[in-house]
Motif scaffolding. Structure first.
Motif, PDB file in Angstrom:
ATOM      1  N   HIS A  99      -2.413  11.694  -7.118  1.00  0.00           N
ATOM      2  CA  HIS A  99      -1.386  13.069  -6.578  1.00  0.00           C
ATOM      3  C   HIS A  99      -1.648  12.293  -4.805  1.00  0.00           C
ATOM      4  O   HIS A  99      -1.733  13.774  -3.633  1.00  0.00           O
ATOM      5  N   SER A 100      -2.320  11.821  -3.888  1.00  0.00           N
ATOM      6  CA  SER A 100      -2.378  11.318  -2.639  1.00  0.00           C
ATOM      7  C   SER A 100      -0.983  11.449  -2.018  1.00  0.00           C
ATOM      8  O   SER A 100      -0.087  10.351  -2.390  1.00  0.00           O
ATOM      9  N   PRO A 101      -0.494  11.429  -1.684  1.00  0.00           N
ATOM     10  CA  PRO A 101       0.883  11.690  -0.588  1.00  0.00           C
ATOM     11  C   PRO A 101       1.163   9.683   0.684  1.00  0.00           C
ATOM     12  O   PRO A 101       1.911   9.570   0.466  1.00  0.00           O
ATOM     13  N   LYS A 102       0.054   9.100   0.138  1.00  0.00           N
ATOM     14  CA  LYS A 102      -0.251   7.831   0.482  1.00  0.00           C
ATOM     15  C   LYS A 102       0.332   6.728  -0.452  1.00  0.00           C
ATOM     16  O   LYS A 102       1.119   5.887   0.051  1.00  0.00           O
ATOM     17  N   THR A 103      -0.796   6.633  -1.077  1.00  0.00           N
ATOM     18  CA  THR A 103      -0.325   5.391  -2.128  1.00  0.00           C
ATOM     19  C   THR A 103       0.637   5.479  -3.160  1.00  0.00           C
ATOM     20  O   THR A 103       1.630   4.714  -3.363  1.00  0.00           O
ATOM     21  N   PRO A 104       2.039   6.508  -3.092  1.00  0.00           N
ATOM     22  CA  PRO A 104       2.934   6.531  -3.663  1.00  0.00           C
ATOM     23  C   PRO A 104       3.815   6.080  -3.193  1.00  0.00           C
ATOM     24  O   PRO A 104       5.252   5.699  -3.170  1.00  0.00           O
ATOM     25  N   SER A 105       3.761   5.905  -1.189  1.00  0.00           N
ATOM     26  CA  SER A 105       4.716   5.687  -0.849  1.00  0.00           C
ATOM     27  C   SER A 105       4.405   4.410  -0.343  1.00  0.00           C
ATOM     28  O   SER A 105       5.619   3.105  -0.408  1.00  0.00           O
ATOM     29  N   SER A 106       3.657   3.489  -0.924  1.00  0.00           N
ATOM     30  CA  SER A 106       3.610   2.346  -0.996  1.00  0.00           C
ATOM     31  C   SER A 106       4.183   1.619  -1.381  1.00  0.00           C
ATOM     32  O   SER A 106       4.833   0.262  -1.189  1.00  0.00           O
ATOM     33  N   PRO A 107       4.622   1.972  -2.945  1.00  0.00           N
ATOM     34  CA  PRO A 107       4.932   1.166  -3.653  1.00  0.00           C
ATOM     35  C   PRO A 107       6.509   1.420  -3.351  1.00  0.00           C
ATOM     36  O   PRO A 107       7.351   0.361  -3.619  1.00  0.00           O
ATOM     37  N   ALA A 108       6.611   2.184  -2.415  1.00  0.00           N
ATOM     38  CA  ALA A 108       8.465   2.662  -2.404  1.00  0.00           C
ATOM     39  C   ALA A 108       8.745   1.632  -1.469  1.00  0.00           C
ATOM     40  O   ALA A 108       9.503   1.087  -0.585  1.00  0.00           O
ATOM     41  N   ALA A 109       7.992   1.827  -0.467  1.00  0.00           N
ATOM     42  CA  ALA A 109       7.656   0.481   0.978  1.00  0.00           C
ATOM     43  C   ALA A 109       7.773  -0.742   0.512  1.00  0.00           C
ATOM     44  O   ALA A 109       9.070  -1.390   0.574  1.00  0.00           O
ATOM     45  N   ALA A 110       7.411  -1.261  -0.691  1.00  0.00           N
ATOM     46  CA  ALA A 110       7.170  -2.567  -1.569  1.00  0.00           C
ATOM     47  C   ALA A 110       8.407  -2.567  -1.403  1.00  0.00           C
ATOM     48  O   ALA A 110       9.179  -3.751  -1.624  1.00  0.00           O
ATOM     49  N   ASP A 111       9.344  -2.184  -3.059  1.00  0.00           N
ATOM     50  CA  ASP A 111      10.339  -1.565  -3.103  1.00  0.00           C
ATOM     51  C   ASP A 111      11.799  -2.166  -2.382  1.00  0.00           C
ATOM     52  O   ASP A 111      12.219  -3.296  -2.262  1.00  0.00           O
ATOM     53  N   THR A 112      11.201  -1.214  -0.817  1.00  0.00           N
ATOM     54  CA  THR A 112      12.733  -1.340   0.118  1.00  0.00           C
ATOM     55  C   THR A 112      12.674  -2.745   0.574  1.00  0.00           C
ATOM     56  O   THR A 112      12.755  -2.951   1.236  1.00  0.00           O
ATOM     57  N   LEU A 113      10.931  -2.934   1.154  1.00  0.00           N
ATOM     58  CA  LEU A 113      10.863  -4.170   1.928  1.00  0.00           C
ATOM     59  C   LEU A 113      11.206  -4.909   1.522  1.00  0.00           C
ATOM     60  O   LEU A 113      12.074  -6.446   1.691  1.00  0.00           O
ATOM     61  N   SER A 114      11.015  -5.360  -0.341  1.00  0.00           N
ATOM     62  CA  SER A 114      11.358  -6.626  -0.671  1.00  0.00           C
ATOM     63  C   SER A 114      12.635  -6.810  -1.134  1.00  0.00           C
ATOM     64  O   SER A 114      13.051  -7.376  -0.477  1.00  0.00           O
ATOM     65  N   ALA A 115      13.495  -5.622  -1.495  1.00  0.00           N
ATOM     66  CA  ALA A 115      15.203  -5.633  -1.570  1.00  0.00           C
ATOM     67  C   ALA A 115      15.447  -5.844   0.200  1.00  0.00           C
ATOM     68  O   ALA A 115      16.859  -6.534   0.319  1.00  0.00           O
ATOM     69  N   LEU A 116      15.272  -5.301   1.140  1.00  0.00           N
ATOM     70  CA  LEU A 116      15.838  -6.029   2.569  1.00  0.00           C
ATOM     71  C   LEU A 116      15.297  -7.169   2.938  1.00  0.00           C
ATOM     72  O   LEU A 116      16.598  -7.916   3.356  1.00  0.00           O
ATOM     73  N   LEU A 117      14.624  -7.770   2.343  1.00  0.00           N
ATOM     74  CA  LEU A 117      14.239  -9.454   2.747  1.00  0.00           C
ATOM     75  C   LEU A 117      15.405 -10.267   1.759  1.00  0.00           C
ATOM     76  O   LEU A 117      15.639 -10.892   2.018  1.00  0.00           O
ATOM     77  N   GLU A 118      15.250  -9.345   0.712  1.00  0.00           N
ATOM     78  CA  GLU A 118      16.367 -10.419  -0.230  1.00  0.00           C
ATOM     79  C   GLU A 118      17.759  -9.978   0.391  1.00  0.00           C
ATOM     80  O   GLU A 118      19.065 -10.527   0.153  1.00  0.00           O
ATOM     81  N   ASP A 126      -3.232  -1.395   2.541  1.00  0.00           N
ATOM     82  CA  ASP A 126      -3.467  -2.374   2.079  1.00  0.00           C
ATOM     83  C   ASP A 126      -2.761  -2.187   1.084  1.00  0.00           C
ATOM     84  O   ASP A 126      -2.715  -3.753   0.277  1.00  0.00           O
ATOM     85  N   LEU A 127      -2.609  -1.443   0.024  1.00  0.00           N
ATOM     86  CA  LEU A 127      -1.438  -1.524  -1.812  1.00  0.00           C
ATOM     87  C   LEU A 127      -0.346  -2.027  -1.208  1.00  0.00           C
ATOM     88  O   LEU A 127      -0.221  -2.728  -2.332  1.00  0.00           O
ATOM     89  N   LEU A 128      -0.174  -1.606   0.353  1.00  0.00           N
ATOM     90  CA  LEU A 128       1.870  -2.101   0.097  1.00  0.00           C
ATOM     91  C   LEU A 128       1.635  -3.655   0.279  1.00  0.00           C
ATOM     92  O   LEU A 128       2.333  -5.005  -0.721  1.00  0.00           O
ATOM     93  N   LEU A 129       0.749  -4.746   0.975  1.00  0.00           N
ATOM     94  CA  LEU A 129       0.144  -5.511   0.691  1.00  0.00           C
ATOM     95  C   LEU A 129      -0.324  -6.198   0.344  1.00  0.00           C
ATOM     96  O   LEU A 129      -0.023  -7.608  -0.536  1.00  0.00           O
ATOM     97  N   THR A 130      -1.064  -5.746  -0.811  1.00  0.00           N
ATOM     98  CA  THR A 130      -0.779  -6.003  -2.766  1.00  0.00           C
ATOM     99  C   THR A 130       0.017  -6.035  -2.748  1.00  0.00           C
ATOM    100  O   THR A 130       0.129  -7.802  -3.778  1.00  0.00           O
TER     101      THR A 130
END
Length: 154
Positions: free
Chosen positions: A17-36, A59-63
Motif C-alpha cells: 500500500h506504499s505508492p513507491k513500491t508498486p511503481s518499481s515493478p512497473a518501471a522494471a517492466d517498462t524499462l526492460s521492454a524498452l531495452l528489448e 533499490d527495489l527497481l535495481l533488484t
C-alpha cells in the motif's frame, strides 16, 4: 517505432500500500521492454532516470532488473533521490510530478544542451491510488512510461 500496448502491473511486495513500491515493478517492466524493443543495453545511454521512486523504490527497481540480468546501476538515477539526497529523511521520495519536472527541466536538459548528455531515458513513474482498492485490501497498481531523448549534433 510503434508504441507498445499498455499493461497494468500488480506485483506483490512487502509494502503493497506504499505508492513507491508498486511503481518499481512497473518501471522494471517498462524499462526492460524498452531495452528489448530498441535492442539496447543500459550502457547505450548516458543516463536512465526514473521519476520519483525514492531510495526504497530505486533499490527495489535495481533488484528486480538484476533478476532479469539487467544492471542499470552504472547509468541509473532517480529524480526523488537526486532532489532529496541522503541528508533528508525522504526514504520514499516526494512528489513524483514535481521531482520529475524539476530534474528533467533543470539539470538533465541543461546537461543535454551543453553536450554532457547525448542520449537519456526518462521514465515517469506513478501509482494509481484508489481508496476503494486499499480499503478492500487490494494492492496499488503501479504505472510507468518511458521516453528516449537524444541530442542532435546539428
Amino acid at each position: 517505432m510503434p508504441m507498445r500496448q499498455h499493461r497494468t502491473i500488480f506485483k506483490s511486495t512487502e509494502r503493497p500500500h506504499s505508492p513507491k513500491t508498486p511503481s518499481s515493478p512497473a518501471a522494471a517492466d517498462t524499462l526492460s521492454a524498452l531495452l528489448e524493443d530498441l535492442g539496447a543495453q543500459p550502457r547505450d545511454f548516458d543516463c536512465i532516470v526514473t521519476g520519483d521512486l525514492g531510495h526504497i523504490g530505486a533499490d527495489l527497481l535495481l533488484t528486480l532488473l538484476r533478476g532479469d540480468s539487467i544492471d542499470l546501476s552504472p547509468v541509473y538515477s532517480d529524480c526523488g533521490s537526486l532532489i532529496f539526497g541522503d541528508e533528508q529523511d525522504a526514504h520514499a521520495g516526494g512528489s513524483g510530478c514535481g521531482c520529475s519536472a524539476a530534474v528533467l527541466c533543470g539539470p538533465l536538459l541543461r546537461d543535454m544542451h551543453r553536450g554532457k548528455i547525448h542520449r537519456l531515458v526518462f521514465a515517469g513513474t506513478g501509482a494509481m491510488m484508489s481508496p476503494t482498492s486499499v480499503q478492500q485490501g487490494q494492492p496499488i497498481a503501479g504505472i510507468c512510461h518511458a521516453v528516449v531523448l537524444e541530442r542532435s549534433e546539428a
